[in-house]
Design a protein around this motif. Structure first.
Motif, mmCIF file in Angstrom:
data_model
loop_
_atom_site.group_PDB
_atom_site.id
_atom_site.type_symbol
_atom_site.label_atom_id
_atom_site.label_comp_id
_atom_site.label_asym_id
_atom_site.label_seq_id
_atom_site.Cartn_x
_atom_site.Cartn_y
_atom_site.Cartn_z
ATOM 1 N N VAL A 22 8.315 2.644 11.076
ATOM 2 C CA VAL A 22 8.625 2.005 9.799
ATOM 3 C C VAL A 22 8.351 0.501 9.863
ATOM 4 O O VAL A 22 8.144 -0.144 8.820
ATOM 5 C CB VAL A 22 10.097 2.286 9.404
ATOM 6 N N LEU A 23 8.315 -0.055 11.080
ATOM 7 C CA LEU A 23 8.064 -1.489 11.223
ATOM 8 C C LEU A 23 6.655 -1.864 10.770
ATOM 9 O O LEU A 23 6.403 -3.006 10.397
ATOM 10 C CB LEU A 23 8.277 -1.916 12.684
ATOM 11 N N GLY A 24 5.718 -0.917 10.819
ATOM 12 C CA GLY A 24 4.357 -1.191 10.370
ATOM 13 C C GLY A 24 4.039 -0.607 9.017
ATOM 14 O O GLY A 24 2.854 -0.503 8.648
ATOM 15 N N LEU A 25 5.053 -0.243 8.245
ATOM 16 C CA LEU A 25 4.830 0.385 6.939
ATOM 17 C C LEU A 25 4.256 -0.627 5.949
ATOM 18 O O LEU A 25 4.776 -1.733 5.815
ATOM 19 C CB LEU A 25 6.151 0.949 6.412
ATOM 20 N N ARG A 26 3.192 -0.242 5.275
ATOM 21 C CA ARG A 26 2.597 -1.072 4.224
ATOM 22 C C ARG A 26 2.782 -0.383 2.874
ATOM 23 O O ARG A 26 2.743 0.848 2.791
ATOM 24 C CB ARG A 26 1.095 -1.287 4.479
ATOM 25 N N THR A 27 2.958 -1.184 1.844
ATOM 26 C CA THR A 27 3.126 -0.626 0.501
ATOM 27 C C THR A 27 2.170 -1.326 -0.463
ATOM 28 O O THR A 27 1.802 -2.485 -0.267
ATOM 29 C CB THR A 27 4.565 -0.801 -0.017
ATOM 30 N N ALA A 28 1.767 -0.605 -1.486
ATOM 31 C CA ALA A 28 0.910 -1.159 -2.543
ATOM 32 C C ALA A 28 1.013 -0.233 -3.740
ATOM 33 O O ALA A 28 1.458 0.913 -3.623
ATOM 34 C CB ALA A 28 -0.542 -1.291 -2.070
ATOM 35 N N MET A 29 0.603 -0.734 -4.885
ATOM 36 C CA MET A 29 0.608 0.116 -6.077
ATOM 37 C C MET A 29 -0.539 1.112 -5.989
ATOM 38 O O MET A 29 -1.606 0.793 -5.455
ATOM 39 C CB MET A 29 0.497 -0.728 -7.341
ATOM 40 N N PRO A 30 -0.331 2.329 -6.490
ATOM 41 C CA PRO A 30 -1.357 3.371 -6.346
ATOM 42 C C PRO A 30 -2.656 3.006 -7.056
ATOM 43 O O PRO A 30 -2.661 2.321 -8.080
ATOM 44 C CB PRO A 30 -0.709 4.601 -6.993
ATOM 45 N N SER A 31 -3.771 3.468 -6.489
ATOM 46 C CA SER A 31 -5.089 3.231 -7.072
ATOM 47 C C SER A 31 -5.431 4.357 -8.040
ATOM 48 O O SER A 31 -4.661 5.307 -8.220
ATOM 49 C CB SER A 31 -6.137 3.153 -5.964
ATOM 50 N N ILE A 32 -6.594 4.276 -8.629
ATOM 51 C CA ILE A 32 -7.038 5.283 -9.593
ATOM 52 C C ILE A 32 -7.180 6.656 -8.934
ATOM 53 O O ILE A 32 -7.183 7.684 -9.620
ATOM 54 C CB ILE A 32 -8.389 4.853 -10.230
ATOM 55 N N ASP A 55 2.950 4.303 -1.605
ATOM 56 C CA ASP A 55 3.044 3.748 -2.953
ATOM 57 C C ASP A 55 4.204 2.761 -3.056
ATOM 58 O O ASP A 55 5.308 3.015 -2.554
ATOM 59 C CB ASP A 55 3.230 4.876 -3.971
ATOM 60 N N GLY A 56 3.955 1.647 -3.734
ATOM 61 C CA GLY A 56 4.894 0.536 -3.742
ATOM 62 C C GLY A 56 6.264 0.855 -4.304
ATOM 63 O O GLY A 56 7.253 0.202 -3.966
ATOM 64 N N TRP A 57 6.346 1.847 -5.197
ATOM 65 C CA TRP A 57 7.629 2.168 -5.803
ATOM 66 C C TRP A 57 8.504 3.023 -4.880
ATOM 67 O O TRP A 57 9.696 3.189 -5.135
ATOM 68 C CB TRP A 57 7.409 2.912 -7.117
ATOM 69 N N ALA A 58 7.916 3.568 -3.805
ATOM 70 C CA ALA A 58 8.634 4.542 -2.984
ATOM 71 C C ALA A 58 9.812 3.955 -2.196
ATOM 72 O O ALA A 58 10.901 4.542 -2.208
ATOM 73 C CB ALA A 58 7.661 5.247 -2.041
ATOM 74 N N PRO A 59 9.658 2.822 -1.469
ATOM 75 C CA PRO A 59 10.767 2.370 -0.627
ATOM 76 C C PRO A 59 12.073 2.144 -1.366
ATOM 77 O O PRO A 59 13.122 2.663 -0.970
ATOM 78 C CB PRO A 59 10.224 1.065 -0.023
ATOM 79 N N VAL A 60 12.032 1.379 -2.464
ATOM 80 C CA VAL A 60 13.287 1.050 -3.141
ATOM 81 C C VAL A 60 13.911 2.291 -3.779
ATOM 82 O O VAL A 60 15.126 2.507 -3.695
ATOM 83 C CB VAL A 60 13.063 -0.071 -4.184
ATOM 84 N N PHE A 61 13.087 3.124 -4.399
ATOM 85 C CA PHE A 61 13.640 4.272 -5.110
ATOM 86 C C PHE A 61 14.045 5.382 -4.144
ATOM 87 O O PHE A 61 15.127 5.952 -4.255
ATOM 88 C CB PHE A 61 12.612 4.784 -6.124
ATOM 89 N N PHE A 62 13.175 5.681 -3.192
ATOM 90 C CA PHE A 62 13.494 6.740 -2.240
ATOM 91 C C PHE A 62 14.663 6.352 -1.340
ATOM 92 O O PHE A 62 15.428 7.203 -0.908
ATOM 93 C CB PHE A 62 12.276 7.080 -1.391
ATOM 94 N N PHE A 63 14.785 5.063 -1.015
ATOM 95 C CA PHE A 63 15.912 4.645 -0.183
ATOM 96 C C PHE A 63 17.234 4.991 -0.863
ATOM 97 O O PHE A 63 18.138 5.551 -0.240
ATOM 98 C CB PHE A 63 15.855 3.144 0.099
ATOM 99 N N ALA A 64 17.326 4.657 -2.143
ATOM 100 C CA ALA A 64 18.560 4.962 -2.876
ATOM 101 C C ALA A 64 18.790 6.471 -2.956
ATOM 102 O O ALA A 64 19.920 6.950 -2.793
ATOM 103 C CB ALA A 64 18.500 4.352 -4.272
ATOM 104 N N MET A 65 17.723 7.231 -3.194
ATOM 105 C CA MET A 65 17.855 8.680 -3.311
ATOM 106 C C MET A 65 18.250 9.319 -1.978
ATOM 107 O O MET A 65 19.148 10.166 -1.908
ATOM 108 C CB MET A 65 16.547 9.291 -3.813
ATOM 109 N N ILE A 66 17.558 8.922 -0.897
ATOM 110 C CA ILE A 66 17.856 9.489 0.426
ATOM 111 C C ILE A 66 19.273 9.132 0.847
ATOM 112 O O ILE A 66 20.016 9.970 1.361
ATOM 113 C CB ILE A 66 16.835 8.985 1.463
ATOM 114 N N PHE A 67 19.644 7.880 0.631
ATOM 115 C CA PHE A 67 20.983 7.457 1.028
ATOM 116 C C PHE A 67 22.042 8.209 0.232
ATOM 117 O O PHE A 67 23.084 8.592 0.772
ATOM 118 C CB PHE A 67 21.145 5.953 0.823
#
Length: 728
Positions: free
Chosen positions: A411-421, A602-614
């Protein structure tokens, strides 16, 4: 093997009237609620039928009524540019529709001109389109003259423009033929295609998950009647929450994804809560024989844990509201609505039905599961497992810890960005049009930047744009149509909109352009949203962790065990994101799952999935630790607490996790990438949390900390509200 006091009590109570009995303890608040629901079954059923029928009447509208956009950072420069362009420049905003006409012959040919005329008429007939700008030589007609772009200005907000794309993209495509291809593209069309593809795949996954869920429940309960109760609860919660989302959309635009996530959480949590209550009810019924008394005990013990679990889930998800993005807030609100309805049904409808069923809850028992269906006492297998963990904590706990740490390390090397086409299916309108524009006009053409500047500094702004080597071309400035002192420039970057270097280009322009100049465009809206998510994610995670610890502290009345529960939840969450990096960023298993890795999550995953998983992890934590707390209150023995927690709750956690993993992994089979990410991340999180944390690491930590885990300082005891889980 140690015999817990609860097992002894079960044996004594099972002797019936001839054996010694003691007067039942008066029920607490939740116990009285359960008894009241049981004795007023008809009223409860009528009220729930009214709720489900009243709200359910709106449910069929949910897919058409809910919003399709909202993926933006409210208050950002890019959103401001979009609104200024819509208001002052004839709707020439990032949300405008673009219609690409590609022909084998020059678009000046009569056949192509006829098609362009028909497309123009279609667009002008839609009230959500402000004005249609015909193809312009040197701007929206390619150099070879065979590709032209019609611009349909946005006369409505982003959500209505996505609905306009829903309605118009097929009629426009139907104009194709005889060597002429017509495709709608642009941000609004992309979100239309994206939402449709993901909604369809999630619905298919839901259909697959239902029979799998039913099979697991039958195996867990050993009784068809008992297994059907969680589904009854889930259906009631789903119907009510779907209708409520439609009504909510009249107050604030609500993302269609809110429904998708709400359905998933209603199914998962409805089954979790029903499992916990039904198992406890059957055990209490086997001891006492009186359904009403069994309901009272169930609600005062398992019902209290369910209420606290539901509150924890709501608190965890509420932290997502800190992200200033309409889609995120409406998704969180949609899930919270589903949780509220499922929780309300669990605490009212379920006990009423259980009290009326009584011993018939074990009806239609399967031949191979007669013993399971009786519901008598703790699970021998999980009790034996608890004894083994108590005797050999390091032998079992250390390997579990090492596996979790090894998975969490990436997870220390995890990169995030908004999804492409590429997250849009290859044959969908927006992607075909995107690729056509790119081929005809250059790599950066689909991500054209929009710069709104005060007219007084327009000349200086144009010089800056033309001097930037990262800009491939600049269209002449457009003065505001309503006479405002504003000028709009459109600048084509030299790189694809998903290229990381575009972010540096935007930062450079925002620094170099004259004061008052604002940079926007569809690609920049994604970049601004990503920046907002990066800034808000630590805050959201911190709030979730702090509130989770506080709720566990209030529920369990002991700081150390609350800290243990919070830290182990964090470890399981980190391990799930580490696994997500290996799969979605590095591409391990991509061929098996059928996707092309983007090189990031995908950039939206960490914040949203963190809350859901927790939230899900806290669900299991509350179930297991509340049972341990109940037996510690009853006996004062840390060993009895740890072993009995597994004996009484282990099977519930195992079965509930099996259902969740099955539900989530069905989404991994979906076509588009986002449902795959959701299915894998959430499925792996639940699998790790149940198999390694709740059923191994947490009991081991209870063993190693002993009485200290349950110690409450005197000063804290005076501050906290008194909550007990023991019913005896």
């Amino acid at each position: 093997m140690t015999t817990t006091p609860s097992t002894t009590a079960t044996t004594a109570d099972a002797r019936g009237p001839q054996g010694p009995t003691k007067p039942p303890k008066p029920p607490g608040r939740l116990g009285r609620l359960g008894v009241g629901a049981t004795t007023h079954l008809r009223l409860v059923l009528v009220l729930w039928l009214a709720v489900v029928a009243g709200l359910g009447a709106f449910a069929p509208q949910v897919t058409s009524a809910l919003a399709g956009a909202g993926w933006q950072a409210s208050g950002s420069q890019s959103v401001t540019v979009r609104e200024l362009a819509r208001e002052h420049f004839g709707g020439n905003a990032s949300s405008a529709l673009q219609v690409v006409v590609a022909s084998d012959k020059p678009v000046s040919d009569a056949a192509a001109q006829k098609v362009i005329g028909k497309a123009t008429a279609l667009l002008e007939g839609d009230p959500r389109v402000s004005q249609v700008v015909p193809p312009q030589p040197g701007a929206t007609i390619s150099r070879d003259g065979k590709t032209a772009v019609l611009l349909a200005g946005a006369a409505a907000d982003t959500n209505d423009m996505v609905r306009a794309a829903d309605d118009l993209k097929k009629p426009l495509a139907d104009l194709s033929g005889h060597g002429i291809q017509v495709t709608a593209t642009g941000s609004s069309v992309m979100w239309s295609d994206f939402n449709t593809a993901n909604h369809d795949s999630m619905m298919k996954s839901e259909m697959v998950s239902w029979p799998v869920t039913m099979a697991i429940l039958v195996l867990a309960f050993g009784s068809l009647v008992a297994a059907g109760l969680p589904l009854l609860l889930t259906i009631a919660g789903l119907a009510a929450s779907a209708g409520a989302l439609v009504l909510l959309d009249h107050l604030t635009p609500t993302s269609i994804w809110a429904m998708n996530f709400a359905m998933m959480f209603a199914l998962a949590l409805g089954i979790d809560y029903a499992l916990f209550l039904v198992v406890r009810f059957r055990a209490a019924l086997a001891r006492h024989g009186a359904p009403v008394r069994a309901v009272a005990e169930t609600m005062d013990t398992a019902g209290k844990a369910v209420a606290l679990s539901g509150l924890t889930v709501l608190v965890s998800l509420s932290a997502v509201m800190l992200v200033p993005a309409p889609a995120f807030r409406s998704m969180a609100l949609g899930i919270m609505l589903a949780v509220v309805f499922v929780l309300a049904a669990t605490l009212t409808l379920l006990p009423a039905v259980l009290g009326r069923l009584g011993a018939r809850v074990n009806a239609a028992s399967l031949p191979f599961a007669r013993a399971t269906a009786t519901g008598e006492g703790p699970s021998p297998r999980f009790t034996a497992w608890g004894e083994r963990l108590w005797r050999h904590p390091v032998r079992h706990g250390l390997p579990a810890l090492l596996v979790l740490v090894a998975l969490a390390a990436p997870v220390l090397g995890l990169r995030t960005a908004m999804p492409s086409i590429t997250v849009v299916p290859p044959h969908d309108s927006s992607r075909v049009g995107y690729e056509t524009v790119q081929k005809a006009f250059g790599d950066g053409a689909p991500g054209t930047l929009q710069i709104v500047t005060p007219s007084g500094v327009a000349a200086r702004a144009e010089q800056v744009l033309k001097a930037d080597k990262a800009i491939a071309g600049v269209l002449p400035g457009q003065r505001a149509q309503d006479g405002s002192a504003l000028t709009l420039f459109q600048a084509v970057p030299a790189v694809d909109p998903s290229d990381p270097s575009l972010a540096r280009t935007v930062d450079t322009l925002r620094h170099d352009l004259p004061d008052g100049a604002l940079v926007g465009g569809a690609a920049v809206e994604n970049l601004d949203l990503q920046s907002t998510l990066d800034a808000k994610t630590p805050l959201v995670m911190g709030v979730v962790l702090a509130l989770g610890f506080l709720l566990l502290l209030i529920a369990l009345q002991a700081p150390l065990v609350a800290l243990i529960g919070t830290v182990t939840n964090l470890l399981a969450t980190a391990a799930a994101f580490g696994a997500a990096r290996l799969v979605f960023q590095d591409g391990h298993g991509a061929g098996l799952l059928g996707f092309t890795p983007q090189g990031f999550l995908d950039g939206w995953a960490p914040v949203f999935f963190f809350a859901m998983i927790f939230a899900i992890a806290m669900d299991y934590t509350v179930f297991l630790l509340s049972t341990a707390k109940e037996h510690y209150e009853r006996t004062g023995s840390p060993r009895t607490a740890a072993v009995a927690a597994l004996g009484h709750s282990g099977r519930v956690v195992f079965a509930a996790a099996a259902v969740m993993v099955a539900v989530f992994f069905t989404f991994a089979l979906s076509g588009p990438l986002p449902p795959k990410e959701m299915g894998i991340v959430l499925g792996v999180a639940v699998l790790l949390d149940a198999a390694l944390v709740r059923l191994v690491l947490l009991p081991v930590l209870l063993r190693l900390t002993g009485r200290a885990a349950w110690h409450t300082p005197a000063w804290l005891r005076r501050v906290l509200p008194r909550i007990h889980f023991s019913h005896d």
